[in-house]
Structure formats: C-alpha cells, structure tokens
Design a protein around this motif. Structure first.
Motif, PDB file in Angstrom:
ATOM      1  N   ARG A  33       0.835  -1.206   0.000  1.00 32.32           N
ATOM      2  CA  ARG A  33       0.000   0.000   0.000  1.00 32.32           C
ATOM      3  C   ARG A  33       0.867   1.253   0.000  1.00 32.32           C
ATOM      4  N   LYS A  34       1.930   1.224   0.798  1.00 32.63           N
ATOM      5  CA  LYS A  34       2.828   2.381   0.848  1.00 32.63           C
ATOM      6  C   LYS A  34       3.512   2.593  -0.496  1.00 32.63           C
ATOM      7  N   ASN A  35       3.931   1.507  -1.138  1.00 31.53           N
ATOM      8  CA  ASN A  35       4.601   1.623  -2.432  1.00 31.53           C
ATOM      9  C   ASN A  35       3.652   2.129  -3.515  1.00 31.53           C
ATOM     10  N   VAL A  36       2.402   1.665  -3.476  1.00 30.77           N
ATOM     11  CA  VAL A  36       1.402   2.127  -4.446  1.00 30.77           C
ATOM     12  C   VAL A  36       1.170   3.629  -4.267  1.00 30.77           C
ATOM     13  N   LEU A  76      -0.070  18.344   1.128  1.00 29.18           N
ATOM     14  CA  LEU A  76       0.811  17.175   1.199  1.00 29.18           C
ATOM     15  C   LEU A  76       1.914  17.177   0.146  1.00 29.18           C
ATOM     16  N   TYR A  77       1.887  18.122  -0.791  1.00 29.45           N
ATOM     17  CA  TYR A  77       2.998  18.303  -1.718  1.00 29.45           C
ATOM     18  C   TYR A  77       3.934  19.413  -1.253  1.00 29.45           C
ATOM     19  N   GLY A  78       3.691  19.940  -0.067  1.00 29.10           N
ATOM     20  CA  GLY A  78       4.538  21.018   0.440  1.00 29.10           C
ATOM     21  C   GLY A  78       4.269  22.344  -0.222  1.00 29.10           C
ATOM     22  N   GLU A  79       3.155  22.459  -0.918  1.00 27.03           N
ATOM     23  CA  GLU A  79       2.790  23.702  -1.596  1.00 27.03           C
ATOM     24  C   GLU A  79       2.112  24.652  -0.607  1.00 27.03           C
ATOM     25  N   PHE A  86       3.612  11.808   7.979  1.00 27.21           N
ATOM     26  CA  PHE A  86       2.335  11.243   7.538  1.00 27.21           C
ATOM     27  C   PHE A  86       2.524  10.312   6.348  1.00 27.21           C
ATOM     28  N   ILE A  87       3.304  10.756   5.363  1.00 21.50           N
ATOM     29  CA  ILE A  87       3.552   9.950   4.168  1.00 21.50           C
ATOM     30  C   ILE A  87       4.274   8.660   4.538  1.00 21.50           C
ATOM     31  N   ILE A  95       2.204   6.915  -6.890  1.00 20.81           N
ATOM     32  CA  ILE A  95       1.183   7.895  -7.285  1.00 20.81           C
ATOM     33  C   ILE A  95       1.605   9.291  -6.847  1.00 20.81           C
ATOM     34  N   TYR A  96       2.122   9.377  -5.640  1.00 14.27           N
ATOM     35  CA  TYR A  96       2.582  10.658  -5.084  1.00 14.27           C
ATOM     36  C   TYR A  96       3.682  11.259  -5.956  1.00 14.27           C
ATOM     37  N   GLU A  97       4.633  10.419  -6.353  1.00 10.34           N
ATOM     38  CA  GLU A  97       5.774  10.913  -7.124  1.00 10.34           C
ATOM     39  C   GLU A  97       5.405  11.247  -8.564  1.00 10.34           C
ATOM     40  N   GLU A  98       4.523  10.453  -9.166  1.00  8.94           N
ATOM     41  CA  GLU A  98       4.156  10.670 -10.566  1.00  8.94           C
ATOM     42  C   GLU A  98       3.051  11.699 -10.734  1.00  8.94           C
ATOM     43  N   LYS A  99       2.243  11.884  -9.666  1.00  9.38           N
ATOM     44  CA  LYS A  99       1.115  12.821  -9.658  1.00  9.38           C
ATOM     45  C   LYS A  99      -0.057  12.362 -10.531  1.00  9.38           C
ATOM     46  N   LYS A 100       0.239  11.636 -11.607  1.00  6.93           N
ATOM     47  CA  LYS A 100      -0.802  11.155 -12.509  1.00  6.93           C
ATOM     48  C   LYS A 100      -0.301   9.873 -13.170  1.00  6.93           C
ATOM     49  N   ILE A 101      -0.998   8.734 -12.939  1.00  8.77           N
ATOM     50  CA  ILE A 101      -0.513   7.452 -13.420  1.00  8.77           C
ATOM     51  C   ILE A 101      -1.685   6.486 -13.595  1.00  8.77           C
ATOM     52  N   SER A 102      -1.557   5.527 -14.484  1.00  8.18           N
ATOM     53  CA  SER A 102      -2.619   4.546 -14.711  1.00  8.18           C
ATOM     54  C   SER A 102      -2.428   3.338 -13.807  1.00  8.18           C
ATOM     55  N   LYS A 103      -3.507   2.576 -13.634  1.00  9.25           N
ATOM     56  CA  LYS A 103      -3.452   1.364 -12.828  1.00  9.25           C
ATOM     57  C   LYS A 103      -2.458   0.367 -13.433  1.00  9.25           C
TER      58      LYS A 103
END
Length: 370
Positions: free
Chosen positions: A12-15, A97-100, A366-367, A19-27
């Motif tokens: 779950r953490k790796n998934v 959560l992106y530090g923005e 948190f992450i 997603i967090y790093e790519e921001k947009k990704i397919s299953k």
C-alpha cells in the motif's frame, strides 16, 4: 520473513508513493512499475480511495480501445501548519501534502515570553486555517521554527541568544491544539529546500536572514552534529578581533553577512535596498560589494571543507539570483580548486522557507506512516 500484514502495508505504501511521485498514473503502469498483480493494485487503490488520499484525475490518451483512468494523489487530503518565530516577526503558512503553500502571512510582532504573545500565535494558527478553508480534522500538526538550537527531542532549547525562548515548548501547550514540534530555523529552511530538490544527495543551505545560519544536508538527510549545532556557519570567524557578534565573540560571519547590514540602510526595507543597488546609487552599491566580499569568503570556506552545492536562502537569498554571476566570480577567484562557481545555487523558496520546512516535518511523517 515478513508477515502477510507487513507485506500488505508495504504494498500500500509503495502504491501510494508511486502515485505521489508521478502525480498522474494509470493502474496498469502502477502494476508494471511495482511488479504487483492487477488484483493487488486494485485492492490497494480501493483502500487509498476510502482514505481520500487518491482521486481520479482525468484519463490518458487511448491507443485503441477504452481510455485508461488517470489516478492522482489528493494533495489536499491533509494539511500542516508552519510557524516561524523571529525576534520581531511571526510568520504562518498552511501547506498541503505536496509542500505547496496554500496560504501564508507575516506579522510584525516582537517576541516575548508572555500570554499576549502566545495568544497571537494561537490567533495566527486559526487565521491560516480560516483563510485556507481547512478544518481541524485535516491538520496533521504545527511545526514551529525559531532562531535557536533545539535538542534531539524537538522540545528543549539548548542555546538561544537571539530570543529568550528557553521554555517555549512547555509555554505553547495551552495555545496550540495540535501536535507540535520545534525546529531550528536554518535547519527548517534547509529541509524545505531538500524536499523540493528531491534528487540532491548532498547540499549546504546557507540562511542569510537577520542572523546567519545553515544546514548540512548529507545523503538526503540533515546532519545535526553530535551536539545539534551542525551548520552554524554564522559563527565561523571572518575577521580576527573584528566586529562584536551577538554570541559574545568578535569577527563572526553573522556580523558581516546578516541581512540587517543591508536593510538597516533603508529603514528595514530590504527590497528597497536592492532597488537602490540596481539604480547604481554608489552608497548602496559599495555596501553591497562589501557584503559580497565577505559572503564569498564564507562560501569558499564552506566549499573547501564540504565540497558540495551551496544553496543561498533567507532574506538575502530571496534577492540573490540576479547577482549570482558576480558572486560566483568572486568565489572562483578565491577558491583553491578550479571552479566556475556553479555549485552556488539560488533557493527555491524565496519567502517563508523556515515555516514551510517546519510544517513539512508532519507531512513527511504522515507519508512515511501510511
């Protein structure tokens, strides 16, 4: 051997991380990237959707057939607050959560150990939440940065000459309704820069504010030193028997490279100082050249010892980018080793880096714990 629960948590953490790093990704890409079966990915995505940590973020272009859904990270699922305390100001930021930075504010309010001052901090926390339209349940915690050396417990002040904050952590208990931690302001600023840089392994963060400090970042972590005062570059000696420093010694870099040397010439307005430098006003140009000479000496000393990129932050760092070529030339002239000075970098966070870095403590935690 890892248990079934541990494997599930790791997956779950790796998934979430991809997603967090790519921001947009397919299953399908998640499955390919992590070597997980589609049913396993689907199950983890369902749990992350339930936690509102991910969302559907459009679709990808089709190469034939049904368009794949784009899975994105929900950066607004949680927030953290950063408070930066200086001798004469308080800053507050709200980050996602992106530090923005969602919202930030800076108030002129002189530090004092009093109920009035601590109530001002409580009001500031409520203010940034209101302006950011965020409820209490979404707040992870409050990071407080101060110009002092903090023990490893994140609570105890071991050295504080700029502000009298020896019992600050305990004093704030009645005024902050969230988990909170204290950080040295320069370390917090360096942490924010490291967070943004991501791929940088080693880096020095030099904070050029109303006091001079810094952070040593090694192997993507802050090096605090054995006694938690690593990176105190402001107290290297630039002049034997030079000007008096607030620490009680003479000739420290802080005396020659703090931002007040410049802003005091324009009634505390640092931006105005640089405006006058840019007009070519001799008085201000001369002062800036003198400042740059001392700064070049300090940077050269740091580079000769630690041999890595030096990022310039703090109040002066917010203005330094247009003068980098000149500064790099000054350093390269002095440096023992051949260099064009390109290791000297401008900061990413031009304002409120310390407040952001303090808040990022809770985001990072948190992450990591998901």
């Amino acid at each position: 051997m890892a248990s079934a629960i541990e494997i599930k948590q790791k997956n779950r953490k790796n998934v979430l991380r991809v997603i967090y790093e790519e921001k947009k990704i397919s299953k399908a890409e998640i499955s390919k990237r992590l070597g997980l079966s589609m049913p396993t990915v689907t199950q983890n995505l369902s749990e992350l959707f339930d936690k509102e940590l991910i969302c559907i973020n459009g679709t990808f272009d089709s190469t034939g057939g049904r368009k794949a859904k784009a899975i994105g990270f929900n950066a607004d699922a949680r927030f953290a607050i950063g408070i930066d305390i200086t001798k004469n100001h308080i800053s507050g930021v709200l980050i996602n959560l992106y530090g923005e930075i969602v919202y930030s504010v800076r108030l002129r309010f002189r530090f004092e150990e009093s109920d009035i001052y601590y109530r001002e901090i409580a009001k500031l926390i409520s203010h940034v939440m209101e302006k950011g339209m965020v409820g209490a349940t979404s707040i992870l915690g409050v990071g407080v940065s101060i110009p002092a050396i903090i023990a490893e417990d994140g609570k105890t002040v071991t050295y504080s000459s700029i502000i009298a904050a020896t019992n600050l952590y305990e004093d704030l208990k009645d005024y902050i309704d969230f988990p909170y931690v204290m950080m040295n302001d320069a370390n917090a600023g360096g942490y924010a820069e490291l967070w943004h840089a991501k791929m940088v392994k080693n880096m020095i963060y030099l904070s050029l504010s109303n006091s001079v400090g810094g952070a040593v970042l090694m192997n993507n972590e802050i090096y605090y030193g054995d006694r938690m005062h690593g990176g105190e570059f402001g107290h290297m000696t630039l002049e034997i028997n030079g000007k008096q420093c607030y620490c009680g010694r003479k000739g420290c870099a802080d005396v020659y490279c703090n931002a007040q040397n410049l802003s005091n010439l324009t009634d505390g307005d640092l931006g105005k100082f640089f405006e006058l430098v840019d007009t070519g006003d001799k008085k201000y140009v001369d002062e800036w050249n003198k400042y740059m000479q001392y700064l070049a000496v300090m940077i050269n000393n740091i580079y000769n010892i630690l041999d890595c990129d030096v990022v310039l932050g703090g109040y002066v760092g917010g203005y330094i980018e247009k003068y980098l070529d000149e500064l790099r030339h000054l350093v390269s002239q002095r440096c023992t080793f051949a260099t064009d000075g390109s290791f000297i970098k401008p900061c990413f966070f031009k304002h409120e880096s310390s407040a952001v870095g303090a808040a990022l403590y809770f985001v990072d935690k948190f992450i990591e714990e998901i």
